[in-house]
Design a protein around this motif. Structure first.
Motif, mmCIF file in Angstrom:
data_model
loop_
_atom_site.group_PDB
_atom_site.id
_atom_site.type_symbol
_atom_site.label_atom_id
_atom_site.label_comp_id
_atom_site.label_asym_id
_atom_site.label_seq_id
_atom_site.Cartn_x
_atom_site.Cartn_y
_atom_site.Cartn_z
ATOM 1 N N UNK A 84 11.366 37.089 -11.828
ATOM 2 C CA UNK A 84 11.329 35.912 -12.696
ATOM 3 C C UNK A 84 9.970 35.222 -12.619
ATOM 4 N N UNK A 85 9.394 35.134 -11.432
ATOM 5 C CA UNK A 85 8.067 34.515 -11.286
ATOM 6 C C UNK A 85 7.009 35.360 -11.982
ATOM 7 N N UNK A 86 7.058 36.656 -11.780
ATOM 8 C CA UNK A 86 6.096 37.563 -12.404
ATOM 9 C C UNK A 86 6.202 37.483 -13.925
ATOM 10 N N UNK A 87 7.429 37.573 -14.420
ATOM 11 C CA UNK A 87 7.669 37.545 -15.877
ATOM 12 C C UNK A 87 7.149 36.251 -16.497
ATOM 13 N N UNK A 88 7.515 35.110 -15.898
ATOM 14 C CA UNK A 88 7.153 33.830 -16.497
ATOM 15 C C UNK A 88 5.653 33.585 -16.470
ATOM 16 N N UNK A 92 3.836 33.675 -20.841
ATOM 17 C CA UNK A 92 3.723 32.271 -21.226
ATOM 18 C C UNK A 92 3.605 32.156 -22.741
ATOM 19 N N UNK A 93 3.918 30.996 -23.263
ATOM 20 C CA UNK A 93 3.767 30.766 -24.704
ATOM 21 C C UNK A 93 2.315 30.945 -25.134
ATOM 22 N N UNK A 94 1.378 30.530 -24.258
ATOM 23 C CA UNK A 94 -0.040 30.676 -24.600
ATOM 24 C C UNK A 94 -0.412 32.145 -24.749
ATOM 25 N N UNK A 96 1.644 34.653 -25.449
ATOM 26 C CA UNK A 96 2.332 35.193 -26.624
ATOM 27 C C UNK A 96 1.613 34.779 -27.898
ATOM 28 N N UNK A 97 1.261 33.504 -28.016
ATOM 29 C CA UNK A 97 0.545 33.043 -29.205
ATOM 30 C C UNK A 97 -0.828 33.693 -29.298
ATOM 31 N N UNK A 98 -1.497 33.840 -28.153
ATOM 32 C CA UNK A 98 -2.786 34.532 -28.160
ATOM 33 C C UNK A 98 -2.649 35.963 -28.632
ATOM 34 N N UNK A 99 -1.555 36.621 -28.261
ATOM 35 C CA UNK A 99 -1.328 37.983 -28.704
ATOM 36 C C UNK A 99 -1.079 38.082 -30.197
ATOM 37 N N UNK A 100 -0.360 37.112 -30.729
ATOM 38 C CA UNK A 100 -0.122 37.115 -32.178
ATOM 39 C C UNK A 100 -1.431 36.933 -32.947
ATOM 40 N N UNK A 101 -2.298 36.044 -32.437
ATOM 41 C CA UNK A 101 -3.605 35.856 -33.085
ATOM 42 C C UNK A 101 -4.441 37.122 -32.972
ATOM 43 N N UNK A 102 -4.450 37.704 -31.778
ATOM 44 C CA UNK A 102 -5.243 38.915 -31.564
ATOM 45 C C UNK A 102 -4.752 40.045 -32.465
ATOM 46 N N UNK A 103 -3.451 40.160 -32.625
ATOM 47 C CA UNK A 103 -2.885 41.189 -33.494
ATOM 48 C C UNK A 103 -3.329 40.959 -34.938
ATOM 49 N N UNK A 104 -3.226 39.710 -35.408
ATOM 50 C CA UNK A 104 -3.592 39.407 -36.793
ATOM 51 C C UNK A 104 -5.087 39.611 -37.034
ATOM 52 N N UNK A 318 5.253 47.214 -16.390
ATOM 53 C CA UNK A 318 5.686 47.910 -17.603
ATOM 54 C C UNK A 318 6.720 47.095 -18.371
ATOM 55 N N UNK A 319 7.603 46.409 -17.666
ATOM 56 C CA UNK A 319 8.572 45.553 -18.349
ATOM 57 C C UNK A 319 7.869 44.394 -19.048
ATOM 58 N N UNK A 320 6.887 43.782 -18.381
ATOM 59 C CA UNK A 320 6.170 42.671 -18.981
ATOM 60 C C UNK A 320 5.398 43.128 -20.222
ATOM 61 N N UNK A 321 4.776 44.305 -20.162
ATOM 62 C CA UNK A 321 4.083 44.853 -21.330
ATOM 63 C C UNK A 321 5.079 45.050 -22.469
ATOM 64 N N UNK A 322 6.216 45.644 -22.169
ATOM 65 C CA UNK A 322 7.211 45.882 -23.213
ATOM 66 C C UNK A 322 7.704 44.601 -23.833
ATOM 67 N N UNK A 323 8.019 43.612 -23.015
ATOM 68 C CA UNK A 323 8.525 42.356 -23.539
ATOM 69 C C UNK A 323 7.458 41.616 -24.343
ATOM 70 N N UNK A 324 6.210 41.640 -23.851
ATOM 71 C CA UNK A 324 5.128 40.988 -24.598
ATOM 72 C C UNK A 324 4.904 41.698 -25.933
ATOM 73 N N UNK A 325 4.991 43.018 -25.924
ATOM 74 C CA UNK A 325 4.778 43.763 -27.176
ATOM 75 C C UNK A 325 5.828 43.390 -28.218
ATOM 76 N N UNK A 326 7.044 43.115 -27.780
ATOM 77 C CA UNK A 326 8.102 42.727 -28.715
ATOM 78 C C UNK A 326 7.844 41.351 -29.327
ATOM 79 N N UNK A 327 7.068 40.535 -28.637
ATOM 80 C CA UNK A 327 6.853 39.152 -29.087
ATOM 81 C C UNK A 327 5.573 38.951 -29.887
ATOM 82 N N UNK A 328 4.576 39.841 -29.707
ATOM 83 C CA UNK A 328 3.301 39.611 -30.383
ATOM 84 C C UNK A 328 3.327 40.130 -31.814
#
Length: 329
Positions: A84-88, A92-94, A96-104, A318-328
């Protein structure tokens, strides 16, 4: 009594106040002589590997051991974070939002990368985000100095000596100058955080300028991440995995990465998607993971999950990468 190289290096840490001031500590005469002799051996090995005298002169002249690198190598903390500590910390929202910008912002490049390497763009972006915060921080250590320090007096001297020779070959290829070849204290370089030996095998010239510039070219950096995954066996048509819910009475001993069954078998056993929908009735090899232990999150992971682990052999990563990929995306 003769002093070992390690004792000699540790003795130089006495100049701790200079480290606090951001200055390079003075090396003792014995340490200087030992390091110079080591560099002479590196020069000979590098010349045999095809590195020119001009490159060696430019890269190695004047370098000294970096005491901060030695300190970090010896004081690596034990991994004590919970899932839970590693995941959070990494989702972070920052970020995730940074990933969405980077993707766009890099959509056209990512589409070209996907067309060439058949790797899902959102996973490329997620690895980029976890490794360097989308290129926001790629490391400020001289790669040559760090690797020379660790090869001279590190826990894995032979490994780092090979990486140092590989780094010198990168310079010989004209892909980057020594002053721009910066990275982590352990020598991981550029946006993808490749070790030099991985650069040699996996970095690509995506922008077509004749250099594989994973430091300054986003196309080269993103293409190199995708190439790494493609060479590791990525299956474009498949997901990495998904969060699931477990049926009552599920035996947690069944949750192991080496305990794979067809996805349909897990579905028949009562596992469902996290949103309550049924799992697809597929023959896809699937394992169940409980990263936080029984009672916490549960994941069904597919072959692409193990491909991500080739980048970093950690289930948490690998779990964090997968979860972040689903959100970006």
């Amino acid at each position: 009594m003769l002093r070992t190289r390690r004792q000699t290096a540790l003795a130089t840490l006495a100049a701790f106040t200079t480290t606090l001031l951001g200055l390079q500590p003075r090396q003792s005469q014995a340490a200087t002589e030992s390091f110079d002799a080591f560099l002479n051996g590196v020069r000979a090995d590098a010349r045999r590997a095809g590195v020119s005298q001009a490159t060696l002169q430019h890269a190695l002249t004047g370098i000294r051991p970096n005491e901060r690198v030695l300190e970090l190598d010896r004081r690596q903390p034990e991994f004590t974070q919970t899932w839970e500590q590693y995941r959070d910390a990494r989702l972070s929202e920052a970020r995730i939002e940074g990933g969405r910008r980077a993707y766009a912002e890099n959509r056209a490049t990512l589409q070209a990368v996907q067309a060439r390497f058949k790797v899902t763009p959102r996973v490329v972006v997620a690895i980029w985000g976890l490794e360097t915060n989308y290129g926001g921080f790629t490391g400020n250590f001289s790669v040559i100095q760090s690797l020379a320090t660790l090869a001279w007096d590190g826990r894995r001297a032979a490994y780092f000596r090979n990486e140092l020779i590989a780094a010198l070959k990168v310079l010989e290829g004209g892909h980057v100058s020594p002053d721009r070849m910066r990275g982590s204290w352990a020598g991981a370089m550029g946006h993808p955080q490749f070790m030099p030996s991985n650069f040699d095998r996996l970095a690509v010239d995506m922008d077509g300028d004749g250099r594989r510039d994973i430091w300054g070219s986003r196309p080269d950096a993103l293409g190199s991440i995708a190439h790494y995954l493609a060479r590791s066996g990525w299956r474009e048509e498949e997901l990495w995995g998904r969060e699931v819910t477990l049926p009552a009475g599920f035996n947690p001993d069944e949750a192991r990465r080496d305990n794979t069954k067809p996805l349909r078998a897990w579905a028949n056993a009562g596992l469902r998607r996290a949103d309550g929908a049924p799992l697809p009735a597929l023959d896809l090899p699937t394992a169940i993971l409980l990263p936080g232990g029984a009672g916490g999150q549960a994941f069904a992971v597919y072959p692409n999950f193990n491909v991500i682990r080739r980048y970093n052999p950690s289930n948490f990563y690998a779990l964090a990468v997968g979860m972040l990929s689903d959100r970006v995306a």
